[in-house]
Design a protein around this motif. Structure first.
Motif, mmCIF file in Angstrom:
data_model
loop_
_atom_site.group_PDB
_atom_site.id
_atom_site.type_symbol
_atom_site.label_atom_id
_atom_site.label_comp_id
_atom_site.label_asym_id
_atom_site.label_seq_id
_atom_site.Cartn_x
_atom_site.Cartn_y
_atom_site.Cartn_z
ATOM 1 N N ALA A 52 17.700 7.800 -11.936
ATOM 2 C CA ALA A 52 16.686 8.811 -12.238
ATOM 3 C C ALA A 52 15.695 8.287 -13.275
ATOM 4 O O ALA A 52 14.479 8.530 -13.171
ATOM 5 N N LEU A 53 16.185 7.560 -14.257
ATOM 6 C CA LEU A 53 15.320 6.967 -15.277
ATOM 7 C C LEU A 53 14.348 5.961 -14.657
ATOM 8 O O LEU A 53 13.154 5.963 -14.963
ATOM 9 N N MET A 54 14.858 5.120 -13.759
ATOM 10 C CA MET A 54 13.999 4.131 -13.097
ATOM 11 C C MET A 54 12.941 4.818 -12.235
ATOM 12 O O MET A 54 11.784 4.381 -12.197
ATOM 13 N N GLU A 55 13.313 5.902 -11.545
ATOM 14 C CA GLU A 55 12.344 6.664 -10.752
ATOM 15 C C GLU A 55 11.250 7.251 -11.651
ATOM 16 O O GLU A 55 10.070 7.211 -11.309
ATOM 17 N N ALA A 56 11.646 7.792 -12.789
ATOM 18 C CA ALA A 56 10.675 8.370 -13.723
ATOM 19 C C ALA A 56 9.719 7.304 -14.247
ATOM 20 O O ALA A 56 8.508 7.540 -14.360
ATOM 21 N N LEU A 57 10.242 6.127 -14.541
ATOM 22 C CA LEU A 57 9.384 5.037 -15.012
ATOM 23 C C LEU A 57 8.432 4.578 -13.920
ATOM 24 O O LEU A 57 7.264 4.262 -14.191
ATOM 25 N N ASP A 58 8.899 4.537 -12.686
ATOM 26 C CA ASP A 58 8.013 4.203 -11.569
ATOM 27 C C ASP A 58 6.897 5.233 -11.451
ATOM 28 O O ASP A 58 5.743 4.882 -11.209
ATOM 29 N N ASP A 59 7.245 6.510 -11.619
ATOM 30 C CA ASP A 59 6.234 7.573 -11.557
ATOM 31 C C ASP A 59 5.191 7.404 -12.653
ATOM 32 O O ASP A 59 3.996 7.604 -12.416
ATOM 33 N N VAL A 60 5.619 7.029 -13.849
ATOM 34 C CA VAL A 60 4.681 6.806 -14.957
ATOM 35 C C VAL A 60 3.727 5.666 -14.603
ATOM 36 O O VAL A 60 2.511 5.768 -14.826
ATOM 37 N N ASP A 61 4.261 4.593 -14.025
ATOM 38 C CA ASP A 61 3.407 3.477 -13.612
ATOM 39 C C ASP A 61 2.402 3.919 -12.553
ATOM 40 O O ASP A 61 1.226 3.518 -12.597
ATOM 41 N N LEU A 62 2.845 4.732 -11.602
ATOM 42 C CA LEU A 62 1.939 5.207 -10.562
ATOM 43 C C LEU A 62 0.851 6.099 -11.140
ATOM 44 O O LEU A 62 -0.317 6.023 -10.717
ATOM 45 N N VAL A 63 1.181 6.938 -12.091
ATOM 46 C CA VAL A 63 0.174 7.798 -12.732
ATOM 47 C C VAL A 63 -0.877 6.938 -13.424
ATOM 48 O O VAL A 63 -2.086 7.202 -13.303
ATOM 49 N N ARG A 64 -0.443 5.913 -14.117
ATOM 50 C CA ARG A 64 -1.407 5.015 -14.791
ATOM 51 C C ARG A 64 -2.321 4.341 -13.778
ATOM 52 O O ARG A 64 -3.525 4.199 -14.006
ATOM 53 N N LEU A 65 -1.757 3.910 -12.647
ATOM 54 C CA LEU A 65 -2.551 3.266 -11.609
ATOM 55 C C LEU A 65 -3.578 4.239 -11.036
ATOM 56 O O LEU A 65 -4.756 3.894 -10.878
ATOM 57 N N VAL A 66 -3.155 5.451 -10.759
ATOM 58 C CA VAL A 66 -4.069 6.461 -10.219
ATOM 59 C C VAL A 66 -5.176 6.762 -11.223
ATOM 60 O O VAL A 66 -6.361 6.833 -10.858
ATOM 61 N N GLN A 67 -4.818 6.915 -12.494
ATOM 62 C CA GLN A 67 -5.830 7.213 -13.509
ATOM 63 C C GLN A 67 -6.831 6.071 -13.642
ATOM 64 O O GLN A 67 -8.029 6.307 -13.795
ATOM 65 N N ALA A 68 -6.348 4.840 -13.571
ATOM 66 C CA ALA A 68 -7.257 3.690 -13.653
ATOM 67 C C ALA A 68 -8.195 3.665 -12.452
ATOM 68 O O ALA A 68 -9.395 3.397 -12.592
ATOM 69 N N ARG A 69 -7.658 3.950 -11.275
ATOM 70 C CA ARG A 69 -8.496 3.933 -10.073
ATOM 71 C C ARG A 69 -9.486 5.090 -10.046
ATOM 72 O O ARG A 69 -10.562 4.977 -9.451
ATOM 73 N N MET A 70 -9.142 6.190 -10.680
ATOM 74 C CA MET A 70 -10.068 7.319 -10.742
ATOM 75 C C MET A 70 -11.281 6.986 -11.605
ATOM 76 O O MET A 70 -12.342 7.601 -11.450
ATOM 77 N N GLN A 71 -11.160 6.023 -12.488
ATOM 78 C CA GLN A 71 -12.264 5.624 -13.361
ATOM 79 C C GLN A 71 -13.229 4.664 -12.656
ATOM 80 O O GLN A 71 -14.327 4.423 -13.133
#
Length: 82
Positions: A52-71
């Motif tokens: 579950a911890l690894m899944e949460a960390l993957d989600d955090v990485d994906l959020v950062r990627l999405v936010q960067a691409r939105m810029q």
């Protein structure tokens, strides 16, 4: 010097050596701080909690990627070009 213990439960290395699965089960699925001379040496994390911890960390990485691409600047596209 006091050390923070980041879990609700703790066990000594001696307890862990005697019966590791009993120590893990006592955490009821949560992490357990393993103490050496009353200082946290490491955290014993059950497999499901670690996954579950690894899944949460993957989600955090994906959020950062999405936010960067939105810029990034948008590229105009025509449906006919697709």
């Amino acid at each position: 010097m006091p050390y923070p213990i980041l879990t609700d439960m703790a066990a000594s290395i001696s307890e862990l050596k005697v019966n590791p699965m009993k120590v893990v089960a006592s955490g009821e699925g949560r992490a357990i701080a393993i103490l050496n001379r009353n200082e946290p040496a490491f955290y014993c994390v059950p497999a499901a909690a670690y996954e579950a911890l690894m899944e949460a960390l993957d989600d955090v990485d994906l959020v950062r990627l999405v936010q960067a691409r939105m810029q990034e600047d948008a590229v105009p596209v025509s449906l006919d070009d697709l």
